[in-house]
Design a protein around this motif. Structure first.
Motif, PDB file in Angstrom:
ATOM      1  N   LYS A 277      53.078  20.588  23.441  1.00 25.54           N
ATOM      2  CA  LYS A 277      53.974  21.470  24.190  1.00 25.54           C
ATOM      3  C   LYS A 277      54.822  22.349  23.262  1.00 25.54           C
ATOM      4  O   LYS A 277      55.053  23.516  23.541  1.00 25.54           O
ATOM      5  N   LYS A 278      55.248  21.763  22.134  1.00 25.92           N
ATOM      6  CA  LYS A 278      56.149  22.528  21.242  1.00 25.92           C
ATOM      7  C   LYS A 278      55.472  23.776  20.679  1.00 25.92           C
ATOM      8  O   LYS A 278      56.148  24.715  20.273  1.00 25.92           O
ATOM      9  N   ARG A 279      54.122  23.799  20.630  1.00 21.97           N
ATOM     10  CA  ARG A 279      53.403  24.970  20.144  1.00 21.97           C
ATOM     11  C   ARG A 279      52.744  25.754  21.283  1.00 21.97           C
ATOM     12  O   ARG A 279      51.997  26.687  21.056  1.00 21.97           O
ATOM     13  N   GLY A 280      52.968  25.331  22.517  1.00 19.36           N
ATOM     14  CA  GLY A 280      52.387  26.045  23.658  1.00 19.36           C
ATOM     15  C   GLY A 280      50.959  25.639  23.962  1.00 19.36           C
ATOM     16  O   GLY A 280      50.388  26.064  24.966  1.00 19.36           O
ATOM     17  N   TYR A 284      46.662  20.415  26.920  1.00 21.42           N
ATOM     18  CA  TYR A 284      46.893  21.405  27.975  1.00 21.42           C
ATOM     19  C   TYR A 284      47.485  22.677  27.361  1.00 21.42           C
ATOM     20  O   TYR A 284      48.019  22.661  26.238  1.00 21.42           O
ATOM     21  N   SER A 285      47.432  23.736  28.130  1.00 17.79           N
ATOM     22  CA  SER A 285      48.046  24.984  27.709  1.00 17.79           C
ATOM     23  C   SER A 285      49.408  25.105  28.398  1.00 17.79           C
ATOM     24  O   SER A 285      49.549  24.750  29.567  1.00 17.79           O
ATOM     25  N   TYR A 286      50.398  25.587  27.654  1.00 21.44           N
ATOM     26  CA  TYR A 286      51.741  25.751  28.215  1.00 21.44           C
ATOM     27  C   TYR A 286      52.138  27.222  28.215  1.00 21.44           C
ATOM     28  O   TYR A 286      53.191  27.617  27.743  1.00 21.44           O
ATOM     29  N   GLY A 287      51.181  28.048  28.677  1.00 25.75           N
ATOM     30  CA  GLY A 287      51.523  29.440  28.930  1.00 25.75           C
ATOM     31  C   GLY A 287      51.357  30.388  27.776  1.00 25.75           C
ATOM     32  O   GLY A 287      51.786  31.522  27.854  1.00 25.75           O
TER      33      GLY A 287
END
Ligand code: NAI
Length: 295
Positions: A277-280, A284-287
């Protein structure tokens, strides 16, 4: 040495996911916080995220506007380890790498006052070995927060081979002053929580890697089938895939069992910079970028 209630100045090193949350907690508990990071951009991000987190809490009525602004005002960003010389307690939350942490502990031992307690937020590295890099092993201890520190109710305290009873009692009371429940672990690889959690995360990667199921079905299975609030692959993204890989390597090396050997898919994601999450982008993909579960 200061007692828990006398701990007035806390140094936090590493202003990433964990260090920023730890700084927020210590400031909200009334301590002057000196926050240090090798990367000035990380410090700016940390101050912005702490401020917005505290202001959100104030808006919801969990603390007064004045207490919120006072807490923010108690955090001072610093640029050198020497700036932590007067801290009563230093909590290290830098990269999960034993050599890098040891070098920092050597430096901290030289520059902090003799009574300063040195704590590490390491997820898995031996506190005894970090302590052995200093001339004050009785004052070195593991203080393992969970992500995100302001929300998660637990602190796992790890006693190194030489941690004194006095230091343990002080850090336990200080953790309670931060509003946390404390568990105590002896100094073995992964301590309690990661010893149990990381093999499950690794197994979830193996299930994905060998095509047992999609990432969504693996996570939904563990959420609804075992009542976990988050599936293991999503949790790995939240922890950081680099942190998960480091912990698994510590378990594998320290316990010598192939069951801890990191899944090649996890290694490949980290090699590709998919750190979670910290790298997006992780499992999974975080946008930011598109995500694929295929190796
Ligand atoms: P992160 O990657 O978000 O932050 C680490 C920060 O440390 C970065 O801002 C980096 O610039 C800084 N840094 C690296 N080397 C440094 C040095 N020599 N001096 C000063 N700053 C330095 O990592 P995260 O997730 O906050 O993890 C930090 C520590 O906390 C690791 O030891 C990790 O195992 C542990 N931890 C992580 C948890 C998680 O869920 N991510 C949970 C509990 C512990």
């Amino acid at each position: 040495m200061a007692t828990a209630s006398e701990i007035a100045a806390v140094g936090v090193i590493g202003a990433g996911q964990m260090g920023s949350g730890i700084a927020q907690l210590a400031a909200a508990a009334g301590c002057a916080v000196l926050l240090l990071d090798a990367d000035p951009a990380a410090l700016s991000r940390a101050v912005a995220s702490i401020s917005s987190s505290l202001r959100r809490l104030a808006a919801k009525g969990h603390l007064s506007q004045a207490a919120c602004e006072d807490s923010i005002g108690r955090i001072r960003c610093v640029s050198a380890v020497q700036d932590l010389r007067d801290a009563d307690l230093v909590i290290e939350a830098i990269v999960e790498n034993e050599d890098v942490k040891k070098r920092l502990f050597v430096e901290l031992d030289k520059i902090t006052k003799p009574s300063t307690i040195l704590a590490s937020n390491t997820s898995s590295i031996s506190i005894t070995r970090l302590a052995s890099a200093t001339k004050r092993p009785a004052q070195v201890i593991g203080m393992h927060f969970f992500n995100p520190p302001p929300i998660m109710k637990l602190i796992e305290i790890i006693r190194g081979a030489d941690t004194s009873d006095e230091v343990f009692a002080t850090v336990k009371s200080f953790s309670e002053r931060l509003g946390k429940t404390v568990i105590c672990s002896h100094d073995y690889p992964g301590f309690i929580v990661n010893r149990v959690l990381m093999p499950m995360i690794n197994e979830a990667f193996w299930a994905l890697y060998t095509g047992v199921a999609t990432k969504e079905d693996i996570d939904t299975g563990m959420k609804l089938g075992t009542n976990h609030p988050m599936g293991p692959l999503q949790l790995a993204d939240f922890i950081g895939l680099d942190v998960c890989l480091s912990v698994l390597r510590v378990l594998h090396n320290g316990l010598g069992d192939n069951k801890y050997s990191p899944c090649p898919l996890l290694v490949q994601y980290v090699d590709a910079g998919r750190l979670g999450k910290k790298r997006g982008l992780g499992v999974y993909s975080y946008g930011q970028k598109s995500s694929s579960s295929k190796p």
